[in-house]
Design an enzyme around this catalytic site. Structure first.
Site, PDB file in Angstrom:
ATOM      1  N   PRO H  10      48.184 -16.169  -3.399  1.00 23.43           N
ATOM      2  CG  PRO H  10      48.324 -15.157  -5.479  1.00 23.43           C
ATOM      3  CD  PRO H  10      47.486 -15.196  -4.250  1.00 23.43           C
ATOM      4  CG  ASN H  11      53.317 -17.459  -5.656  1.00 25.56           C
ATOM      5  OD1 ASN H  11      53.566 -18.589  -6.081  1.00 25.56           O
ATOM      6  ND2 ASN H  11      52.858 -16.506  -6.436  1.00 25.56           N
ATOM      7  NE  ARG H  18      56.917 -14.806  -2.891  1.00 24.89           N
ATOM      8  CZ  ARG H  18      55.805 -14.109  -2.957  1.00 24.89           C
ATOM      9  NH1 ARG H  18      54.804 -14.412  -2.172  1.00 24.89           N
ATOM     10  NH2 ARG H  18      55.690 -13.098  -3.789  1.00 24.89           N
ATOM     11  CE1 TYR H  23      56.280 -11.549   0.627  1.00 26.37           C
ATOM     12  CE2 TYR H  23      58.107 -12.159  -0.792  1.00 26.37           C
ATOM     13  CZ  TYR H  23      56.900 -11.519  -0.620  1.00 26.37           C
ATOM     14  OH  TYR H  23      56.324 -10.846  -1.648  1.00 26.37           O
ATOM     15  CG  ASN H  74      49.472 -11.165   2.227  1.00 28.53           C
ATOM     16  OD1 ASN H  74      49.386 -10.762   1.078  1.00 28.53           O
ATOM     17  ND2 ASN H  74      50.638 -11.297   2.862  1.00 28.53           N
ATOM     18  CB  ALA H  77      50.510 -11.389  -7.228  1.00 32.85           C
ATOM     19  CD  GLU H  98      45.268  -4.782   0.568  1.00 32.66           C
ATOM     20  OE1 GLU H  98      44.170  -4.427   0.098  1.00 32.66           O
ATOM     21  OE2 GLU H  98      46.361  -4.385   0.100  1.00 32.66           O
ATOM     22  CG  HIS H 100      50.417  -6.174   1.518  1.00 31.84           C
ATOM     23  ND1 HIS H 100      50.166  -7.040   0.497  1.00 31.84           N
ATOM     24  CD2 HIS H 100      49.413  -5.260   1.487  1.00 31.84           C
ATOM     25  CE1 HIS H 100      49.059  -6.691  -0.136  1.00 31.84           C
ATOM     26  NE2 HIS H 100      48.585  -5.611   0.442  1.00 31.84           N
ATOM     27  NE  ARG H 107      58.697  -6.510  -2.726  1.00 32.64           N
ATOM     28  CZ  ARG H 107      58.133  -7.715  -2.796  1.00 32.64           C
ATOM     29  NH1 ARG H 107      57.072  -7.984  -2.032  1.00 32.64           N
ATOM     30  NH2 ARG H 107      58.603  -8.640  -3.596  1.00 32.64           N
TER      31      ARG H 107
END
Lengths: 146, 146, 146, 146, 146, 146, 146, 146, 146, 146, 146, 146
Positions: H10-11, H18, H23, H74, H77, H98, H100, H107
């Protein structure tokens, strides 16, 4: 005549009107009157105090403790966070009994912890009005001849 | 004469010899004797029971509760984990008062939690021998005319 | 005829009188009778046991497990802390199903954890009386030909 | 003929190929077929639904619940965090049974908590394929005459 | 000849058959026999006791402790929750050593906590059969001349 | 006319029938109608969206946010775990207000935490239908001239 | 004209000078003045109170609640620990709305929990000055005809 | 040519707009283009997928995994709560990495836990755009000859 | 003659002067001397090492483990946080026994957890000086003929 | 002459009589007198304040902070829960030093957390009477020329 | 030629012999050799360091960081508790990448937390030998022209 | 001349270059020089030590403590986990003061706990360079005549 302090914390001045299904229908005045009479029978003078302010309760304990045999205290909601009242009781070295109208262990989670009980002689909860009389008898019957 | 049950949990049979600095120097027999006399004065017959076994305590409560007005129980160490005794009290719908010799809130962390108190009428701790008498008076003075 | 053990823990002997709004109005005797009949239909002999004592339950499991095909157990309050019953089930290597009358996940927080379920074949809760029949069917329908 | 909903959550469409040592070797189609037959015998029409999407499951429950007698749901991984499915079940007031193939209490820690079980009638886990049949029998045998 | 108590808790009567990959293949009888012989060599009489019931273990400790020099106890699963056995050991003021066959710190999380160890002289775990001999030697070699 | 987005999460399409004692008896259609009128009076065009799917809500926010002055969102159960919606709000940099019909702090424990509120302008809960109007007024009265 | 109480807790008397980047640049006097005018328009008399003392706030609530239609309260830091103010609100049975200038869920961890919100009608946070007006409108628009 | 799946949650479709300070300023299209070229050089065909819906991601994984050598994912969330995606990866037995963009350990607290990483071959975070290339090289250089 | 390693961690070089009420009055030299003699009787050569540095202990274990039959280690305060020593023991695959002078379960909370015990054969604590001898006997009596 | 505020919280007025083994035997008056003299030597006027009431302390800080160079505060038990005093210090932007007579990290668990220290310049505890002088010197020696 | 530091923590000198099923069968020497060659190809000089001592690692980082472009560090078990190494990395302001052979999120609970990752540029785990090459490429491909 | 030890832990040798916005711009050499002069004025000889190795710090404390009057220690990151340094301080029975440049209670969560402070005379943090002088004065002014 030896003296005993009877301290009631925040919102206990509303006894009789506050959630009567939990706290009963008698007023604080009734309670004090009944206790005073019982105290006299047992040979004790009772000094009553109620306040919604933590500081006022500490002031009272500091002032009156030196001449008193013991303290019966229902700290109300302060039971759960007033480390300052806890320190006051330790500071004046008074023999204290913590009293609660309702059974605090059968109510909301936050009421299950007392930060004051660890520095008291004992704690009793759930006996309503009669709990104060129980505490009074405890002082009269076990402490007078120590 | 109405009946009251008085139950003592594990190791309370050692009263008088067990850690006397915490539990005093009188035996359980002394305690029961004193209570029986006080009970008689107040118009109650007391039925005593002590066991080190959780199951035996549950059996006793199940058997005797139907004919009794109330239960005074010092669950000893079972206070802190016997959900089975808790369920027994709820199952027989008896009015119970939890009693502790010492102030459990002034001792080890694990003693601060009672799994039984939430289903009792009230709890009192820290009044030693005299605590049982306080519980007895509570039943006699407040319950007889309900 | 293969045997199945049916064990009920503390306070389940009070079925029918204990909190009927949660546990229903039939007695343990009714339950056992119904199950016995159902068991016979399915070709199983059922051996019933109820105790309020953890030790007695362990003794029973140890003694009867060797000759049995499976165990249906409602550990009552022991569900939440009896690691000893858990160990007993593992020790005798019996295929066990944990049953609860009420939906334990819809009740008090402490009832949400079972220390016994991890060593069982499965767990079912919330189906009342009928839950035992479900467990029995499970054994009859899926286990007979393994 | 009364209707029952049978909902399977994410990844349960892979039954038969997904981790067969845990979930067995039969496919979801086999399962549905077997259940449909059993349902017919018991006088119920079954409506099947599987989705990997939380939203689709909620849509289905909202649409079909009004005409249904009950819901058999294996929420898969949603069991552990979908408060939205929980709310859906409460919103439509349907009688639900939560089912799990494997014994979730014998697997990873995160599988031990169901956020959905508290709003269901009951939960059963660990009985594999047969668990759905148990849930179906429960509805048929106990609910038809309510 | 001075006496030592050797107490084994729930399911330890199954030694030899219970999970032999963890607990070995010798029986409790073998263990007691071996220990008795070793005790005799070291000048001690050993009194053995095993029970699946917490209450029975407390009864035994209360009865036998007065005449004994020490206690070797493997509380089995009671290790993790029996505050009552803990209290018993404190009540009778006996010098106790807690023993475990397996290394409890290498097993399930719940086995990592002992509620009894804090009131013992020491604890040893992971030495199997031989651990009891180690405890016995400890008493014989360090305590005889205190 | 500036635009405002009004998003309702899972199960809010059932307003009026879902737990009316908590959510009132008006439908979502009523709500939208009332808000649309109020919006018009205040000089705003409102764009409504409801979905039971987290992904659909994110899609909507991503698509509509660029042309909008703000977002009024009742995330329903997603409030408590949808970090993806949280990220969406941050990603599109929209000024958002979180709204809840009921007072989420007076309900189940899990409803007390919002993972979305920290990235909103503000949160309001417990004002029922009227809460949306409050949020709308906030945008109209404080934002128009920024 | 019906009355509404507006209570501000500790340090809110410093509005305008206290951390203006969080709390804005208007003073409490400005706020009260604006609200008074708005209240008059809506047909309400507002009674303002600010104190840094928990006891004084409880005293005020106890005294003024009987004649009032509702309470708008920003408890400041007391939000996070004053169970005594919580009890006061329950004791006088007043309909209360909790208001916060800043979004407490976007600040330090300790500000995320309100011990007072659970006994209020609703809570709103993050709308600055305007939040009080929102609360006032809520009372005016939804309560006047109950 | 062997296939690799590249899934973005998502996103991540908003890449480039964003939070560019976190990012970067390149779009997802740029990213895919760059990766496709690199993949070709290394002898791999890449199949790209992005969705804001958990269910759509699971559907994609289930459909494409059978013919693929690996998965670069990735989860955005979903990393922090989608046990359903975790189960999907296990169900299809695909070798997954995975990825990121940002260093999730630098964070917010909630980003420090991945529920998906435990079922992946490895995890990498904080390398921005380049991280995908690293994952791709890993498959190309270490997996081609297994 | 087979070799055994005896490693003592930080501050154990102060034995005899360090808190003698806890650790006794003998020095580390005395301890080593006594153990060396006992070892010889049992047919073992002992190699002693003490360091206040975690790295030095790991270096020693890595260097000496290959030629040794076992390791007796008292990690001192490293017990509670040195995952590096834990990894060293696993890396060299040595059979280790963790020893503590005092009963770590009767001291401060932080001493109750050992991060090293889970990778040892066993742990013993509370037997003072004699504990090392017990560990030595364990190796001699149970390991020599494996 | 620049001014410094010296604030003492609840029960510190009992210095000299309160637990002298912890707090020493000098009175608060002695302390203030000594500090006043030292302050004068260093070119500072000291303004003393003690109260048992949280509100009074906040009032004092709000009133006196504007004209003062710094604040030396021993919040007593308020250290552990008075977020209101914390907010007061932030609100008036005063440079504060938190002082404690005893080493709060060597006492009860609840004394280990200060909710006020995070907004102070520094904290010192355990230096008794002399700690106030240390704080005073800090202001005099490091702040005068900023 | 720009320099990169490659630091390996405790027990990584045992690569090749230590748990080969987790860490593979190549030695640290092999690893360094391979990396050195790869580094040369990419235009970097690599400086290798391995130590079992936390202090030695800090000394190395402090000494070599000033002349280096970056740091590739596998802190071994220090990952989970060495705040001192974390501080060293921050102190010298070096761009660091944390590398782990195995997927630390698929191993014991304690390995899931890195206290060092939050101050690194990124973290990668689970790629075995190849992970170091990935980190090296990251520096070469993205950093050379900053 | 009596001696005082001044110990600085890991990374404090970088003072002046390490994060100057937190730790200031003076070097450790400057600090020691300033302290040495101040010490001489007060009649004390100071012995300085800095190390990045926990073991070296323990070695130093063990060697130098016997001839010293006290210890001023800034354990750096070891503050938060070195139980070994804690034990060293207790073992040599030295009067210690823990010092921190920055206010550790205003930084990351992990810096709020000191495992060393409970065994020190006192702790001070946040006073930068001057904090060491405060500690030195404390020893000089209060300890010289004990």
């Amino acid at each position: 005549m030896p003296k005993l302090l009877v301290v009631n914390g925040p919102n206990l001045n509303l006894l009789g009107t506050r959630e009567p299904e939990i706290y009963g229908q008698q007023t604080l005045e009734n309670l004090n009157h009944t206790l005073q009479k019982l105290g006299k029978d047992l040979g004790y003078e009772l000094i009553f105090f109620q306040a919604n302010s933590e500081g006022a309760i500490i002031d009272f304990i500091q002032k009156e403790a030196p001449g008193a045999k013991g303290l019966i205290i229902n700290p109300g909601a302060f039971t759960h966070y007033s480390y300052a009242i806890r320190d006051a009781i330790v500071s004046v070295k008074i023999d204290a009994v913590e009293v609660h109208f309702s059974n605090i262990y059968a109510r909301e989670e936050f009421r299950h912890q007392s930060v004051i009980a660890p520095v008291c002689r004992g704690q009793l909860s759930g006996f309503g009005f009669y709990g104060y009389a129980m505490a009074l008898s405890f002082f009269a019957d076990t402490k007078s001849d120590e």
